[in-house]
Motif scaffolding. Structure first.
Motif, PDB file in Angstrom:
ATOM      1  N   MET A 275       2.336  34.622  56.952  1.00  0.00           N
ATOM      2  CA  MET A 275       2.835  33.268  56.730  1.00  0.00           C
ATOM      3  C   MET A 275       3.743  33.285  55.519  1.00  0.00           C
ATOM      4  N   GLN A 279       6.547  28.968  57.728  1.00  0.00           N
ATOM      5  CA  GLN A 279       6.389  29.478  59.085  1.00  0.00           C
ATOM      6  C   GLN A 279       5.285  30.523  59.140  1.00  0.00           C
ATOM      7  N   ALA A 281       3.900  33.820  61.704  1.00  0.00           N
ATOM      8  CA  ALA A 281       4.298  34.688  62.817  1.00  0.00           C
ATOM      9  C   ALA A 281       3.133  35.567  63.234  1.00  0.00           C
ATOM     10  N   VAL A 292       6.890  32.887  66.517  1.00  0.00           N
ATOM     11  CA  VAL A 292       7.000  32.177  65.245  1.00  0.00           C
ATOM     12  C   VAL A 292       6.631  30.711  65.464  1.00  0.00           C
ATOM     13  N   PHE A 293       5.767  30.194  64.596  1.00  0.00           N
ATOM     14  CA  PHE A 293       5.339  28.801  64.658  1.00  0.00           C
ATOM     15  C   PHE A 293       5.618  28.135  63.319  1.00  0.00           C
ATOM     16  N   GLY A 294       5.709  26.813  63.340  1.00  0.00           N
ATOM     17  CA  GLY A 294       5.769  26.062  62.096  1.00  0.00           C
ATOM     18  C   GLY A 294       4.361  25.900  61.552  1.00  0.00           C
ATOM     19  N   ARG A 300       8.067  27.841  67.587  1.00  0.00           N
ATOM     20  CA  ARG A 300       9.489  27.806  67.245  1.00  0.00           C
ATOM     21  C   ARG A 300      10.319  28.841  67.986  1.00  0.00           C
ATOM     22  N   GLY A 333      15.519  32.316  62.823  1.00  0.00           N
ATOM     23  CA  GLY A 333      15.030  32.363  64.198  1.00  0.00           C
ATOM     24  C   GLY A 333      15.485  33.581  64.967  1.00  0.00           C
TER      25      GLY A 333
END
Lengths: 353, 336
Positions: A275, A279, A281, A292-294, A300, A333
């Motif tokens: 983290m 974000q 991952a 990948v996430f917020g 994301r 991204g």
């Protein structure tokens, strides 16, 4: 430890000024690798993934733990390993070798508490299947000084949080070294995330809903008061079960998943989690992708990279490593190559400091 | 003298390195031009033909031949899990299998029960769950007795057309995208190539597709059906409703042999022999949906085929993997 090496370590620490990571070239990361000729080594890498040091390892590693201030790393053998190496990253040599007590084995991870004075190692009590955390005193030449229950079965990754609270990923899977990595309790496994202190014991435990009991909680990351936990699905595949959860103390965990097809493409397997910069991952070497996430848990991006597994924070971004020798940044991204080596990076990329 | 010897040995080493990488590059080139690009071209063509047929006559009887032709062409490329096929959930949107939770049947039944108007635009249908799209959703409409009798005015007809059009779109997009991706494979290791950072990564990618494809046939297409000796699972066979389970294995093995031949830079006698043996066994298997696994003798025959596929994997690893200097993934095989 025999008397001679104990004495020599005493002499060493008395004679030398206190060293810091700067004396080892200020590595930003540690990572184990298999080299082109089949040998194994632990590398120190700079912020941009360039080699800083290389220390030979006797066999394949899993993860390393960096001491918070001294240039010292503990490298763990792969599960079900019985030993760990304490490595002086300035001298480039092994200074101690930890052996798990009789009837125990390590899980490949560890963490320092008490300002680096105590090393904590997740262990399996082979006879009972109970998870334990072994305690080792660094100032006493890494002597074994005690142990506390991990709060579950199959404790894998462990992190130190503020206030010397430890968070442990109890993966829930019982194994026996005589039966390799065979899983002996899939029907009844109940993984959990346990928060504890060495003095006060378990403070909080998080279990997922019954229908997710096959999601083995294995690897951990933290930022902004949130613990991210990466999971490995033990049920039939393909499956769209979530492989990442975010947890804030005292709250219910937030489970994170991509759309069904992307989720299934992870092949039920997250190998590492990190983290940074708002974000989080997870990597899937089997699915050949990074998700990948917020921090809100929203998906994301899916970034494709074969055999990708190591991931760590890199300033406000993230860095990944893979089995083909690549070191790549996650930026805007997308993946952006930083280095490419002729070596296979092992499961984890460890942030120093 | 010392220096010149060292220089000479350096020259020899460099020549070997260059020779090796040129040779290996030829393997990537050939696999792309002989196998990958024509394969996606054929799949695009047959999917377009399926969509055209559906526009003309969407009834089950009329669509079956075009459905089989499209599925046949898909078997030519379904193992190429890199680049375009990895984008946008395409692989599962084309064949949602293995379907461990029975989602295809449920999703199709749901669309039909609701007469969901999402089928009326291509954009709308592209957003439907991958379990309700692709060849296996279409198979339900064409072969499930309670669905297959639909007429031209029925909802199922619109759904069949939407599936065919969606499939043709995905196949066309992949056919359009592959030449650029092939360029990245061919220029692996060149400056500016951010996808394949060194030449070996291109070999690794195609080799992984080859090995994973073989494993998928053995472990999934055959393994899932075999189940355990006590509990064989004939109902798990891929595309059993349309009688394609064995055919898919045969066509997939033929396609994988094609890829192996392209990727190899030298004769691969053992791999060829192993492919020939497995294909012979598969073709001789008088069991189109692998239903024979329900009996001990029938199960044994399928198990023999699975073992023969494993022998292909071993031969390919020895002859192609070793020559290219690649092995199965370091981390993906580890699992911890």
């Amino acid at each position: 430890m025999d008397r001679r090496s104990f004495l020599s370590s005493m002499v060493f620490s008395a004679a030398m000024p206190r060293l810091g990571w700067a004396d080892a070239g200020s590595p930003a990361y540690l990572a184990a690798a298999r080299e082109a000729d089949g040998a194994y080594a632990l590398y120190g890498l700079s912020e941009d993934g360039a080699d800083i040091f290389r220390i030979p390892l006797p066999e394949r590693g899993h993860a390393a733990t960096a001491h918070p201030s001294a240039p010292e790393a503990v490298g763990f053998a792969r599960r079900p390993g019985r030993f760990a190496l304490v490595i002086d990253c300035v001298a480039g040599r092994e200074t101690h070798r930890l052996h798990s007590p009789e009837g125990r084995h390590f899980y490949g991870h560890g963490a320092f508490v008490e300002d680096g004075a105590v090393l904590v190692t997740p262990e399996n009590d082979i006879a009972t299947g109970q998870g334990w955390l072994g305690l080792w005193a660094r100032d006493e030449g890494y002597a074994r000084i005690g142990e506390v229950p991990s709060g579950g079965v199959g404790p894998h990754d462990i992190l130190r949080l503020d206030g010397d609270v430890l968070v442990v990923a109890n993966g829930g899977i019982r194994t026996h070294p005589e039966r390799g990595r065979e899983k002996l309790n899939l029907d009844s496994m109940r993984p959990n995330l346990s928060y504890l202190t060495l003095r006060g014991g378990i403070e909080e435990q998080v279990e997922l809903a019954r229908d997710l009991h096959l999601a083995s909680i294995r690897h951990l990351a933290q930022a902004q008061g949130v613990v991210g936990f990466a999971m490995q699905w033990q049920g039939d595949l393909p499956d769209s079960a979530p492989l990442l959860g975010l947890h804030r103390r005292g709250e219910a965990p937030v489970l994170c998943a991509a759309d069904m097809a992307e989720q299934m493409a992870m092949e039920g397997y997250a190998g590492s989690v990190a983290m940074s910069g708002g974000q989080v991952a997870i990597t899937s070497p089997r699915g050949g992708r990074v998700h990948v996430f917020g921090m809100d848990g929203q998906f994301r991006a899916s970034l494709k990279r074969a055999d990708v597994c190591g991931v760590a924070s890199a300033g406000s971004g993230l860095m990944v490593t893979d089995g083909m020798g690549g070191v790549l940044r996650i930026r805007g991204g997308a993946l952006s190559p930083a280095q490419s080596y002729d070596r296979a990076w092992d499961n984890h990329l460890i942030r120093v400091g | 003298m010392r220096i010149s010897l060292a220089m000479r040995s350096l020259t020899v080493t460099l020549a070997m390195v260059c020779g090796f990488s040129d040779m290996a590059k030829a393997g990537v080139d050939e696999a792309l031009s002989r196998h990958v690009l024509p394969g996606f071209g054929a799949f695009a063509q047959s999917s377009a033909a399926l969509a055209a047929k559906a526009e003309e006559d969407c009834r089950a009887g009329a669509l079956k031949p075009a459905y089989h032709a499209a599925y046949d062409a898909w078997m030519g490329v379904s193992h190429l899990h890199l680049g375009p096929l990895e984008q946008g959930g395409r692989s599962l949107a084309i064949t949602f299998w293995p379907d461990t939770r029975g989602m295809v049947g449920r999703t199709v039944a749901g669309l039909v029960a609701d007469e969901d108007p999402v089928v009326d635009t291509a954009e709308g249908f592209a957003s439907v769950s991958v379990a309700g799209r692709g060849l296996l959703a279409l198979e339900r409409l064409l072969y499930e007795p309670e669905l297959a009798g639909y007429g031209t005015g029925d909802y199922e007809c619109r759904l069949a057309r939407a599936i065919a059009v969606d499939l043709a779109r995905m196949a066309r997009e992949m056919d359009d995208e592959w030449p650029d991706f092939a360029g990245l494979l061919r220029s692996a290791g060149a400056p500016g190539n951010d996808v394949f950072l060194k030449p070996e990564e291109a070999h690794q990618a195609l080799y992984t597709a080859l090995m994973s494809g073989l494993e998928f046939n053995r472990d999934q297409r055959l393994g899932r059906v075999m189940g355990s000796f006590e509990r064989p699972r004939p109902n798990r066979a891929e595309a059993r409703r349309s009688g394609r389970s064995k055919r898919n294995v045969v066509l997939s093995l033929e396609a994988l042999r094609d890829l192996a031949r392209g990727l190899a830079d030298q004769p691969i006698a053992e791999s060829e022999a192993a492919f020939a043996q497995a294909l012979e066994t598969a073709e001789a298997l008088d069991d189109p949906v692998l239903a024979g696994v329900a009996t001990p003798q029938g199960r044994l025959k399928v198990e023999v085929l699975a073992q023969e596929i494993r022998r292909i994997e071993e031969a390919v690893a020895q002859e192609i993997g070793v020559a290219l200097g690649v092995t199965a993934g370091f981390n993906s095989q580890d699992g911890d």
